[in-house]
Design an enzyme around this catalytic site. Structure first.
Site, PDB file in Angstrom:
ATOM      1  CE  LYS A 155     -16.059   8.850   9.385  1.00 36.97           C
ATOM      2  NZ  LYS A 155     -16.822   9.717   8.522  1.00 36.97           N
ATOM      3  CE1 TYR A 209       9.533  32.451  11.620  1.00 35.23           C
ATOM      4  CE2 TYR A 209       8.112  30.754  12.560  1.00 35.23           C
ATOM      5  CZ  TYR A 209       9.252  31.114  11.868  1.00 35.23           C
ATOM      6  OH  TYR A 209      10.111  30.155  11.435  1.00 35.23           O
TER       7      TYR A 209
HETATM    8  C1  LIG Z   1     -21.859   7.672   7.181  1.00 33.91           C
HETATM    9  C2  LIG Z   1     -21.377   7.897   8.579  1.00 33.91           C
HETATM   10  N1  LIG Z   1     -21.919   7.177   9.585  1.00 33.91           N
HETATM   11  C3  LIG Z   1     -21.531   7.339  10.856  1.00 33.91           C
HETATM   12  C4  LIG Z   1     -20.548   8.264  11.192  1.00 33.91           C
HETATM   13  C5  LIG Z   1     -20.168   8.443  12.644  1.00 33.91           C
HETATM   14  O1  LIG Z   1     -20.574   9.692  13.083  1.00 33.91           O
HETATM   15  P1  LIG Z   1     -20.202  10.232  14.542  1.00 33.91           P
HETATM   16  O2  LIG Z   1     -18.719  10.326  14.568  1.00 33.91           O
HETATM   17  O3  LIG Z   1     -20.855  11.563  14.607  1.00 33.91           O
HETATM   18  O4  LIG Z   1     -20.731   9.242  15.512  1.00 33.91           O
HETATM   19  C6  LIG Z   1     -19.966   9.028  10.183  1.00 33.91           C
HETATM   20  C7  LIG Z   1     -18.957  10.025  10.528  1.00 33.91           C
HETATM   21  O5  LIG Z   1     -18.761  11.042   9.959  1.00 33.91           O
HETATM   22  C8  LIG Z   1     -20.386   8.831   8.833  1.00 33.91           C
HETATM   23  O6  LIG Z   1     -19.843   9.537   7.833  1.00 33.91           O
END
Ligand SMILES: Cc1ncc(COP(=O)(O)O)c(C=O)c1O
Length: 369
Positions: A35, A262
């Site tokens: 993601k 700045y």
């Molecule tokens: C529902 C969920 N599962 C797994 C993950 C993966 O977590 P990590 O990046 O700490 O491994 C996330 C990341 O935020 C998440 O929101």
């Protein structure tokens, strides 16, 4: 020489996934979380590398991300983990993604949209074991929902899952409480539906607790070689995959008392040379790093001095320097014997490494390392 560039080491992503699959062992799947454009690294390149490194599934958060990854990897099992609007639900299902379900209304909606699209939707019933975010807090309701999904011809019950709030806090007892609650719910669902995939662990949970591995782990941050505990990734056998680089566009001489940037927030105490790097907060170099960071040039650390502006930062090279215009500057990553980790930058900003790599802006091209 590049103005601002994020160099992405796909081989590191592949190695990190090998490290994660070795940690969980045979019989536990690795789902690589890609993601937010692969935590800022580039979802496409990193998903490819993660699959080569042993990941068997991918996960995203949004409908649009599902569409992109589903198009690119049509034969790889994909889970969209987030809450979805009706439009996003349609997009995710059309992309062939599994979706999360945690209450009856959404289950009915998912079944209706799946019927309209002409194929059953694969659903993962989510237990809120303590995160207090997405998921159903009532364990019995989760089991009942799983039953309803399994009985619905428009749905296929694919998973039961949860997410930990404190996996990255080694002494947290709350982690053990969440694990115990979920183990009970997952056990009840799997007693009735043995083929269902139970999953809970993020990267931190993978390293801290084998009992949290269940059938699959969902790892993001460790895939990219970032340490889930905000320490040194090397200590867990992880290699950082992103370097953030710029170059020295100009070197100028400052007299004692002269200021840079700045607000004149830094003044030379003695005669010195200043390197100007054409990278700034427009690229994701946060303004909170004003007088509060170091940058590598010619393998040496130089303090970032003055205010970070949108397109430039300035570094103090000292009164005698060999640095010349055109030299590469590394804001995150290794150069010679030195390295600046995303974890170091995060600590200076009182945040976490996730936010550092996700914050590298779209203006910065991602190129192979
Ligand atoms: C529902 C969920 N599962 C797994 C993950 C993966 O977590 P990590 O990046 O700490 O491994 C996330 C990341 O935020 C998440 O929101």
């Amino acid at each position: 020489m590049a103005r601002a560039v994020a160099r992405i080491d796909a081989a590191a992503v592949e190695r990190n996934c090998g490290r994660l699959t070795a940690t969980v062992g045979d019989g536990v799947e690795l789902c690589a979380v890609v993601k937010a454009d692969g935590y800022g690294h580039g979802a496409d390149v990193c998903a490819t590398a993660a699959l080569a490194g042993g990941a068997s599934r991918l996960a995203v958060a949004t409908g649009a991300e599902a569409a992109e990854i589903g198009r690119r990897f049509p034969h790889v099992s994909l889970l969209t983990m987030g809450a979805l609007t009706e439009v996003e639900l349609d997009t995710a299902l059309a992309a062939g993604s599994d979706v999360a379900v945690w209450h009856e209304e959404f289950r009915v909606l998912a079944a209706a949209r799946a019927r309209a699209q002409g194929r059953p939707a694969r659903v993962h019933v989510k237990h809120d074991s303590g995160m207090g975010r997405l998921g159903n807090r009532d364990g019995e309701a989760v089991v009942a929902l799983a039953r309803a999904c399994a009985e619905d011809p428009d749905l296929a019950l694919a998973g039961v899952w949860t997410h930990f709030a404190t996996a990255d806090e080694p002494d947290s007892e709350f982690f053990d409480e969440q694990l115990a609650r979920f183990a009970e719910v997952a056990g009840a669902v799997r007693d009735e539906f043995p083929g269902v995939t139970a999953h809970a662990a993020n990267s931190a949970a993978v390293f801290r607790e084998p009992r949290a591995h269940f059938d699959m782990v969902r790892c993001g941050v460790a895939v990219y070689g970032l340490d889930p505990f905000q320490g040194d990734p090397a200590e867990r056998g992880l290699s950082p995959a992103m370097s953030l680089c710029s170059y020295v566009a100009d070197v100028k001489c400052l007299a004692p008392g002269d200021s840079v940037g700045y607000g004149c927030r830094w003044r030379a105490e003695e005669e010195t040379r200043i390197g100007v790097l054409p990278i700034g907060y427009g690229d994701g170099v946060r303004r909170g790093l004003t007088n509060n960071a170091e940058v590598l040039v010619r393998g040496r650390r130089h303090p970032l001095v003055g205010t970070v502006s949108m397109d430039n930062v300035t570094i103090d090279l000292g009164p005698e320097t060999e640095v010349e215009p055109g030299d590469e500057a590394v804001l995150i990553g290794a150069q010679g014997e030195e390295a600046i980790l995303a974890e170091e930058v995060a600590a200076r900003l009182e945040t976490i490494n996730y936010e550092i790599t996700c914050g590298v802006s779209a203006r910065v091209p991602r190129v192979p390392a």
